[in-house]
Design an enzyme around this catalytic site. Structure first.
Site, PDB file in Angstrom:
ATOM      1  N   HIS A 123       0.874  -1.182   0.000  1.00 52.75           N
ATOM      2  CA  HIS A 123       0.000   0.000   0.000  1.00 52.75           C
ATOM      3  C   HIS A 123       0.912   1.234   0.000  1.00 52.75           C
ATOM      4  O   HIS A 123       2.029   1.188   0.535  1.00 52.75           O
ATOM      5  CB  HIS A 123      -0.837  -0.049   1.275  1.00 52.75           C
ATOM      6  N   ASP A 200       3.151  -4.382   7.991  1.00 54.51           N
ATOM      7  CA  ASP A 200       1.933  -3.597   7.834  1.00 54.51           C
ATOM      8  C   ASP A 200       0.766  -4.551   8.069  1.00 54.51           C
ATOM      9  O   ASP A 200       0.445  -5.379   7.217  1.00 54.51           O
ATOM     10  CB  ASP A 200       1.921  -3.007   6.416  1.00 54.51           C
ATOM     11  N   GLN A 203      -4.399  -5.042   7.124  1.00 50.87           N
ATOM     12  CA  GLN A 203      -5.404  -6.002   6.640  1.00 50.87           C
ATOM     13  C   GLN A 203      -5.355  -7.335   7.394  1.00 50.87           C
ATOM     14  O   GLN A 203      -6.226  -8.175   7.183  1.00 50.87           O
ATOM     15  CB  GLN A 203      -5.219  -6.262   5.136  1.00 50.87           C
ATOM     16  N   LYS A 226     -10.488  -0.394  10.484  1.00 54.47           N
ATOM     17  CA  LYS A 226     -10.645  -1.559   9.605  1.00 54.47           C
ATOM     18  C   LYS A 226     -11.051  -2.794  10.402  1.00 54.47           C
ATOM     19  O   LYS A 226     -11.106  -3.895   9.865  1.00 54.47           O
ATOM     20  CB  LYS A 226      -9.345  -1.825   8.852  1.00 54.47           C
ATOM     21  N   CYS A 366      -4.661   2.414  -3.693  1.00 55.88           N
ATOM     22  CA  CYS A 366      -3.409   2.914  -3.090  1.00 55.88           C
ATOM     23  C   CYS A 366      -2.272   1.914  -3.298  1.00 55.88           C
ATOM     24  O   CYS A 366      -1.439   1.715  -2.411  1.00 55.88           O
ATOM     25  CB  CYS A 366      -3.568   3.203  -1.605  1.00 55.88           C
TER      26      CYS A 366
HETATM   27  N1  PLP Z   1      -1.785  -0.799   4.570  1.00 50.82           N
HETATM   28  C1  PLP Z   1      -2.728  -1.537   3.995  1.00 50.82           C
HETATM   29  C2  PLP Z   1      -2.400  -2.929   3.548  1.00 50.82           C
HETATM   30  C3  PLP Z   1      -4.016  -1.023   3.842  1.00 50.82           C
HETATM   31  O1  PLP Z   1      -4.964  -1.762   3.270  1.00 50.82           O
HETATM   32  C4  PLP Z   1      -4.286   0.293   4.279  1.00 50.82           C
HETATM   33  C5  PLP Z   1      -5.615   0.900   4.070  1.00 50.82           C
HETATM   34  O2  PLP Z   1      -6.307   0.610   3.137  1.00 50.82           O
HETATM   35  C6  PLP Z   1      -3.260   1.010   4.882  1.00 50.82           C
HETATM   36  C7  PLP Z   1      -2.027   0.442   5.015  1.00 50.82           C
HETATM   37  C8  PLP Z   1      -3.461   2.406   5.368  1.00 50.82           C
HETATM   38  O3  PLP Z   1      -4.385   2.420   6.417  1.00 50.82           O
HETATM   39  P1  PLP Z   1      -4.859   3.826   6.987  1.00 50.82           P
HETATM   40  O4  PLP Z   1      -5.475   4.564   5.843  1.00 50.82           O
HETATM   41  O5  PLP Z   1      -5.830   3.460   8.050  1.00 50.82           O
HETATM   42  O6  PLP Z   1      -3.645   4.502   7.496  1.00 50.82           O
END
Ligand code: PLP
Length: 416
Positions: A123, A200, A203, A226, A366
């Site tokens: 992401h 990260d 998910q 999430k 993203c």
């Molecule tokens: N990393 C992953 C794999 C994600 O799916 C997301 C959000 O869609 C993020 C990071 C970023 O999360 P946030 O927007 O809550 O910071």
């Protein structure tokens, strides 16, 4: 135990609303999930009965609010199998957690010539902070590739990690392909090279049983919104001792020990990274989300999602003219299902299915590096959570059939 979705859905007020005259079918859970009544009530309860600033006060409300806030730190630690609540920092979201590490750890530790290893399925929030860090320090970025099945090329990843590697940062579960990465194996590669491993977990923490100690990572980041919680709360876990090695990220109240004209010393533990008044109400409501997940059990959440994901992949691929990206085996993937409908732009698909009350996402999610790798500008994505039912997959397929019919007509009309 099987999750009783019919009963559980009653806990989510929004799931009984209609969209465009149809029952809402919410399949955009990878973006954010819906909130159960318990979370909404926890927010109201806090504002109606406990509202006070934390840590500083000694009056009853301040003590109660502080205990409630700190109690969630312990719950968040338990959710990911962390031993110490003191290793948990509250941030705004996963993105801020990762930026915190890039600043507070990266600025001090990285030099020109050092390397940061990422993957092509990250992401943007696990790419851009490292690009900024690389620009500040002269470090280089390396990206591990993905194979045809949508899984990490582990041999290539191993070959990229070497003595120059200071950091490996990978997603636990792809928000586009659903791929679950073998973190314990990657942790060994990072450990052998003496590199830090950041995971990260945006998910994974919502969908899988997670045990950071067993995974062997050094840092784990995720977002409350999430996983049934409110927006505006992120979590950063760091291996014991690591927070103490890091410089502060933001300066201000709460994060200091002693302030003198010539300089200051820092508070201990997570407080060093929580400058200013935090998002007290939402952290406390996140506690209710963690309780909700805990009562269900993450193993059962995972089993439910495996079932519905397998059902969805089969239904999508079986409906004709649809390709599902990423691994198809639900043992190695989660419930974010990206797909393409032959000859129809994802945004058009998303618009049409919305007319049927079905919320899916269309775009690059993203993950532009991944889109480039897949040679597509965008995909459709249906993503599932604990309250989704097979009949909702059926509603998606029905709406997609309609979209295919509409665009089939449009194409033939244009041809004439
Ligand atoms: N990393 C992953 C794999 C994600 O799916 C997301 C959000 O869609 C993020 C990071 C970023 O999360 P946030 O927007 O809550 O910071």
């Amino acid at each position: 135990m099987t999750i009783d979705t019919a009963r559980l859905r009653e806990d989510f007020p929004i799931l009984s609303r209609e969209v465009n005259g149809r029952a809402l079918v919410y399949l955009d859970n990878a973006a954010t999930t819906q909130k159960p009544r318990a979370v909404i009530d926890a927010l109201t309860h806090y504002y109606e009965t406990q509202n006070a600033n934390i840590h500083r006060g000694i009056h009853t409300l301040a003590v109660e609010a502080t205990e409630a806030y700190e109690g969630v730190r312990a719950k968040a630690a338990r959710h990911i199998g962390a031993r110490n609540a003191e290793d948990i920092v509250f941030t705004r979201n996963t993105t801020e957690s990762i930026n915190l590490v890039a600043r507070a750890w990266g600025d001090a530790k990285l030099r020109e010539g050092d390397e940061i290893v990422l993957t092509l399925m990250e992401h943007h929030s696990n790419i851009v902070p490292w690009q900024l860090l690389a620009a500040r320090t002269g470090a280089q970025l390396r990206y591990a590739d993905i194979d045809a099945a949508g899984q990490l090329d582990l041999d290539e990843l191993r070959s990229l990690i070497g003595e120059r590697t200071k950091l490996v940062s990978v997603t636990h579960m792809s928000n586009v392909l659903g791929t679950i990465n073998p973190i314990a194996e990657i942790a060994e590669m990072a450990r052998e090279a003496g590199a830090l491993l950041l995971v990260d977990g945006a998910q994974s923490a919502p969908h899988l049983p997670v045990d950071v100690e067993a995974l062997g990572c050094d840092v784990f980041a995720f977002s409350a919104h999430k996983m049934l919680g409110p927006t505006g709360v992120g979590v950063l876990w760091a291996r014991a001792g690591l927070l103490a090695e890091m410089e502060p990220f933001l300066g201000g109240g709460e994060m200091i020990s002693i302030v003198k004209p010539e300089g200051s010393t820092w508070a201990e533990g997570p407080h060093k990274f929580e400058a200013g008044t935090p998002n007290i109400a939402d952290v406390i409501a996140f506690g209710a989300a963690l309780d909700y997940l805990d009562a269900l059990g993450m193993a059962d959440v995972r089993e439910h999602e495996k079932r519905i994901t397998a059902y969805a992949i089969e239904a999508l691929e079986g409906s004709g003219g649809i390709t599902v990206h990423g691994p198809h085996d639900v043992e190695v993937r989660g419930g974010a299902v990206s797909f393409e409908v032959d000859g129809v732009h994802p945004h058009d698909i998303s618009t049409i299915v919305d007319a049927y009350g079905v919320a899916i996402r269309a775009g690059h999610h993203c993950a532009q590096l991944l889109m480039r790798h897949l040679s597509v500008p965008a995909t459709n994505r249906a993503s599932f959570y604990l309250y989704n039912e097979e009949r909702e997959v059926d509603a998606l397929i029905e709406a997609l059939d309609e979209a295919k019919r509409v665009f089939g007509r449009v194409e033939s009309r244009t041809a004439v």
